[in-house]
Design an enzyme around this catalytic site. Structure first.
Site, short mmCIF file in Angstrom:
data_model
loop_
_atom_site.label_atom_id
_atom_site.label_comp_id
_atom_site.label_asym_id
_atom_site.label_seq_id
_atom_site.Cartn_x
_atom_site.Cartn_y
_atom_site.Cartn_z
N TYR A 9 31.75 39.79 47.02
CA TYR A 9 31.78 40.54 45.76
C TYR A 9 33.03 40.09 44.99
O TYR A 9 34.14 40.53 45.27
CB TYR A 9 31.83 42.04 46.08
N LYS A 12 28.21 38.06 44.39
CA LYS A 12 28.10 38.73 43.11
C LYS A 12 29.31 38.26 42.31
O LYS A 12 30.46 38.53 42.66
CB LYS A 12 28.11 40.25 43.28
#
Length: 306
Positions: free
Chosen positions: A148, A178
């Site tokens: 992330y 992400k």
């Protein structure tokens, strides 16, 4: 489905991935009861096919470990027949808790986990960050692991191409990231070198069309909570190669996003009709006057149907 690719685990995911709010009661405790209705709303009204649970919008790092497990369990329970992929964010303040959450996500059969690094004792280098991800991934070898990347929050502001160089060949279940930064050069380089081996889900809502032009095929957004249907319209235009009209739709989205600003939770509650309740301190309380003003401005703009 999860498939092996050159002894690696690849997560096949495309389209919109919504980052939902975590519903709460007025006393600040979590409230999982609206999640069933919330999941149906996100799929049917906002046209999202995938979900990213307990990230920034879901206040994951603002919940206890047990609360995060309970929220994740409910999203998996209610969303399994609704969403194509359910990703659980497991990043915590230390390695042990992150590993614990990762194991729990695997046990409840999430499709993938995402890991944001600790934010107090930050990783000092790409090598250390890679070691941290490897230490989590090894305890959950049967689930795809995503990084992330949100440097403005985590402080782990490294070139993601360097991170991919470090982890793709040494972590068997590393599946991508992400990617939440406007560094389109880094995103494009990652796509060029590793786009056929890992998933790179772009997460800056205001620039999703630009990510698509750079090769992106999956997109994580908080604003999908209240205008996911507009993003679907934009990407339908893009797929039809009507770039001019897709760009106009992206501009409309940018205007609406600017109107809503920090009132996402309240605006989502108004548009969905689902009681989401307050955020938890130190996040600022919902400003009802600001939400009302935002709703009136959206309506007067004529850019979306309320």
């Amino acid at each position: 489905m999860i498939s092996r690719f050159n002894n690696e685990m690849k997560l096949s995911i495309e389209g919109l991935i919504v980052a939902p709010c975590t519903p709460m009661l007025e006393d600040g405790s979590i409230n999982v009861s609206p999640i069933a209705e919330y999941a149906v709303y996100l799929k049917n009204k906002q046209c999202v096919d995938n979900i990213f649970v307990c990230g920034t919008t879901g206040e994951g790092q603002n919940l206890t470990i047990e609360e995060r497990k309970k929220v994740g369990e409910e999203w998996v329970k209610q969303g399994r027949k609704i969403f194509k992929k359910i990703i659980i964010h497991v990043g915590a303040g230390n390695l042990a808790e992150t590993q614990d959450l990762a194991k729990h996500a695997t046990e409840m059969k999430a499709d993938a986990i995402a890991i944001a690094p600790p934010t107090y004792f930050k990783p000092a280098s790409v090598q250390i960050l890679g070691d941290y991800l490897a230490s989590v991934a090894k305890v959950v070898p049967d689930i795809p692991v995503l990084f992330y990347h949100l440097p403005e929050r985590t402080g782990a502001d490294f070139a993601m191409l360097d991170l991919l160089d470090n982890v793709v060949d040494r972590i068997p279940n590393f599946a991508g990231m992400k990617f939440v930064t406007f560094n389109m050069g880094d995103f494009g380089r990652c796509q060029q070198r590793y786009g056929d081996r890992v998933t790179l889900s772009f997460g800056k809502d205001e620039a999703l069309l630009f990510a698509a032009l750079s090769g992106g095929t999956s997109f994580v957004g908080a604003t999908f909570n209240y205008m996911g249907s507009l993003y679907k319209e934009m990407f339908d235009l893009f797929t039809a190669n009507d770039i001019r009209e897709a760009m106009k739709k992206q501009q409309d989205i940018q205007v609406i996003s600017g109107i809503v600003g920090q009132h996402l939770r309240g605006v989502t509650e108004r548009i969905s009709g689902i009681k989401l309740g307050p955020s938890r301190l130190p996040i600022a309380p919902v400003d009802e006057d600001g939400v009302e003003k935002a709703m009136k401005s959206i309506k007067s703009s004529g850019l979306m149907t309320l």
